[in-house]
Design a protein around this motif. Structure first.
Motif, PDB file in Angstrom:
ATOM      1  N   PRO A 192      -7.238   5.963  -8.986  1.00 56.27           N
ATOM      2  CA  PRO A 192      -6.382   4.800  -8.712  1.00 56.27           C
ATOM      3  C   PRO A 192      -5.452   4.453  -9.872  1.00 56.27           C
ATOM      4  O   PRO A 192      -4.516   3.663  -9.695  1.00 56.27           O
ATOM      5  CB  PRO A 192      -7.383   3.679  -8.443  1.00 56.27           C
ATOM      6  N   SER A 198       0.197   3.679  -0.356  1.00 62.74           N
ATOM      7  CA  SER A 198      -0.340   2.819   0.691  1.00 62.74           C
ATOM      8  C   SER A 198      -0.480   3.556   2.020  1.00 62.74           C
ATOM      9  O   SER A 198      -0.846   2.952   3.027  1.00 62.74           O
ATOM     10  CB  SER A 198       0.563   1.588   0.880  1.00 62.74           C
ATOM     11  N   ASP A 200      -1.917   7.327   4.117  1.00 62.75           N
ATOM     12  CA  ASP A 200      -3.228   7.952   4.316  1.00 62.75           C
ATOM     13  C   ASP A 200      -3.713   8.722   3.093  1.00 62.75           C
ATOM     14  O   ASP A 200      -4.872   9.156   3.062  1.00 62.75           O
ATOM     15  CB  ASP A 200      -3.178   8.898   5.514  1.00 62.75           C
ATOM     16  N   GLY A 203      -4.984   4.428  -1.533  1.00 58.25           N
ATOM     17  CA  GLY A 203      -5.859   3.322  -1.188  1.00 58.25           C
ATOM     18  C   GLY A 203      -7.294   3.552  -1.612  1.00 58.25           C
ATOM     19  O   GLY A 203      -7.593   3.674  -2.806  1.00 58.25           O
ATOM     20  N   ASP A 204      -8.198   3.641  -0.641  1.00 58.95           N
ATOM     21  CA  ASP A 204      -9.622   3.758  -0.946  1.00 58.95           C
ATOM     22  C   ASP A 204     -10.012   5.201  -1.289  1.00 58.95           C
ATOM     23  O   ASP A 204      -9.173   6.098  -1.317  1.00 58.95           O
ATOM     24  CB  ASP A 204     -10.462   3.228   0.221  1.00 58.95           C
ATOM     25  N   PHE A 205     -11.297   5.405  -1.539  1.00 60.64           N
ATOM     26  CA  PHE A 205     -11.801   6.732  -1.916  1.00 60.64           C
ATOM     27  C   PHE A 205     -11.421   7.783  -0.868  1.00 60.64           C
ATOM     28  O   PHE A 205     -10.973   8.888  -1.214  1.00 60.64           O
ATOM     29  CB  PHE A 205     -13.324   6.663  -2.077  1.00 60.64           C
ATOM     30  N   THR A 206     -11.579   7.457   0.391  1.00 62.64           N
ATOM     31  CA  THR A 206     -11.269   8.416   1.451  1.00 62.64           C
ATOM     32  C   THR A 206      -9.807   8.828   1.418  1.00 62.64           C
ATOM     33  O   THR A 206      -9.480  10.013   1.551  1.00 62.64           O
ATOM     34  CB  THR A 206     -11.620   7.822   2.830  1.00 62.64           C
ATOM     35  N   ARG A 208      -7.653   8.588  -1.210  1.00 60.75           N
ATOM     36  CA  ARG A 208      -7.281   9.268  -2.447  1.00 60.75           C
ATOM     37  C   ARG A 208      -7.845  10.685  -2.541  1.00 60.75           C
ATOM     38  O   ARG A 208      -7.295  11.527  -3.255  1.00 60.75           O
ATOM     39  CB  ARG A 208      -7.719   8.425  -3.653  1.00 60.75           C
ATOM     40  N   THR A 209      -8.943  10.943  -1.843  1.00 62.65           N
ATOM     41  CA  THR A 209      -9.517  12.298  -1.862  1.00 62.65           C
ATOM     42  C   THR A 209      -9.026  13.160  -0.713  1.00 62.65           C
ATOM     43  O   THR A 209      -9.387  14.335  -0.620  1.00 62.65           O
ATOM     44  CB  THR A 209     -11.055  12.241  -1.808  1.00 62.65           C
ATOM     45  N   ASP A 248      -9.383  -0.161 -12.636  1.00 62.31           N
ATOM     46  CA  ASP A 248     -10.088   0.726 -11.720  1.00 62.31           C
ATOM     47  C   ASP A 248      -9.693   2.161 -12.067  1.00 62.31           C
ATOM     48  O   ASP A 248      -8.517   2.454 -12.320  1.00 62.31           O
ATOM     49  CB  ASP A 248      -9.703   0.423 -10.278  1.00 62.31           C
ATOM     50  N   TRP A 250     -11.257   6.649 -12.006  1.00 62.48           N
ATOM     51  CA  TRP A 250     -12.154   7.649 -11.428  1.00 62.48           C
ATOM     52  C   TRP A 250     -13.431   7.699 -12.261  1.00 62.48           C
ATOM     53  O   TRP A 250     -13.374   7.781 -13.486  1.00 62.48           O
ATOM     54  CB  TRP A 250     -11.465   9.009 -11.412  1.00 62.48           C
ATOM     55  N   ASP A 254     -17.883   8.417  -8.395  1.00 63.56           N
ATOM     56  CA  ASP A 254     -16.883   8.993  -7.480  1.00 63.56           C
ATOM     57  C   ASP A 254     -17.027  10.511  -7.425  1.00 63.56           C
ATOM     58  O   ASP A 254     -16.924  11.122  -6.356  1.00 63.56           O
ATOM     59  CB  ASP A 254     -15.473   8.642  -7.949  1.00 63.56           C
TER      60      ASP A 254
END
Length: 364
Positions: A192, A198, A200, A203-206, A208-209, A248, A250, A254
């Motif tokens: 992050p 913003s 797909d 945003g969240d872990f899903t 960003r990965t 925030d 990594w 994570d």
């Protein structure tokens, strides 16, 4: 036989020992046209380390796109004309008794840099630099802000990664490693600190990965089923460990979650490094990275290689025999001493790789 010198089988590939040469950038590609081709230096460099006893020789970060090079002197597999040079490296590594692997990479916002022999600063366009790309227009300190990748950029990147993997196999490599560490493109999507998207892919872990998961799936889809895919990650940005910083970032937690996903998608071994995304305080402890590798192996339940500050035979041996890791990647110590793996074998009472031409010196 010390476990460090026992074979490790990944899928159908047997690697003769567990002391491996880590990918290390040499910034020495052919100067003639800067097309990322290996030179006689690379042949000598990698073959020598194979003869020196490493079980796996991992060729340095090799760009999947021309703009993905760290410097103008990086190796690349973004076009088919580059394959013959890598075929020579593979042949030399095999002749030395090691398994040939290659790390595929994209430098992202840390591309277009002044290496080797320079300051590592960003190259200007007058110096031969180029526009860089990243998940968001967030600059690495001291570098220009990258262009935010569009959906088309992301699609092309995945396709180019797959094409580079196919060229790697055509060159004869048995192992391919996806580079998602050290602040380069895939790592910058994970954290992050550098990914402010913003859509797909943020945003969240899903989110960003997502890009890394798509790359793993795509590469695994074209890499032979009987051969392993490895993944290098930075287990931490070293920001969460600093009590003076509140951003925030990594984290090791994570990385454990990512490792579980990666194993399910077909990654056969996590190469656990750290840092590189932003300047940060790094622990001075010898096990600063290997302790995190051990957590991944224990909590994510998959093969892991440790790397970092491994320069003593007993340390390398204990990391494997304790079950902390399955293998060790060694970097600077192999630059200091090409034959170090053979010397470690002798020190531990194992059989070094017998090279008749060097036999007078082995164990002497």
């Amino acid at each position: 036989m010390p476990e460090l010198f026992s074979p490790l089988t990944l899928r159908s590939l047997e690697i003769p020992n567990r002391l491996w040469m880590s990918p290390m950038c040499m910034y020495s590609a052919d100067d003639a046209d800067q097309r990322g081709r290996p030179t006689d230096f690379h042949l000598s460099h990698y073959a020598s380390h194979a003869f020196g006893g490493a079980g796996l020789v991992m060729v340095e970060a090799t760009a999947v796109q021309e703009r993905g090079r760290i410097s103008p002197w990086d190796l690349g597999l973004w076009e088919s004309s580059q394959i013959p040079g890598f075929q020579r490296l593979v042949a030399g590594i095999r002749q030395g008794g090691a398994v040939p692997g290659v790390q595929l990479a994209h430098a992202g916002r840390k591309a277009s840099a002044d290496w080797p022999g320079g300051t590592g600063a960003a190259l200007s366009y007058e110096q031969g630099g180029w526009h860089t790309i990243g998940p968001s227009p967030v600059a690495f300190p001291g570098y220009p802000a990258p262009q935010e990748m569009t959906a088309q950029d992301i699609s092309e990147f995945i396709e180019d990664f797959v094409n580079a993997a196919q060229r790697a196999r055509q060159a004869g490599f048995d192992v391919v490693e996806i580079h998602a560490a050290h602040g380069y493109l895939l790592h910058s999507f994970l954290s992050p600190l550098s990914n402010r998207r913003s859509d797909d892919y943020g945003g969240d872990f899903t989110g960003r990965t997502r890009l890394l998961r798509e790359v793993i799936t795509a590469v695994r889809g074209v890499w032979p089923d009987h051969l392993p895919v490895m993944l290098r990650i930075s287990t931490t940005d070293w920001v969460a460990e600093d009590p003076t910083r509140q951003e925030d970032s990594w984290t090791v937690e994570d990385s454990i979650e990512l490792a579980r996903d990666a194993y399910e998608l077909g990654v056969d071994l996590i190469d656990a490094s750290s840092g590189g995304l932003v300047p940060a305080k790094i622990s001075p402890e010898t096990d600063y990275q290997t302790s995190k590798a051990a957590r991944i192996r224990s909590e994510a339940q998959g093969h892991v290689a440790g790397v970092g500050r491994i320069s003593e035979a007993t340390v390398a041996a204990e990391l494997v025999s304790s079950g902390d890791v399955d293998a060790v990647f060694v970097a600077r110590q192999l630059l200091r001493d090409i034959s170090w793996p053979n010397q470690v074998a002798v020190a531990l009472g194992a059989s070094p790789r017998h090279i008749p031409q060097y036999g007078y010196a082995v164990g002497g």
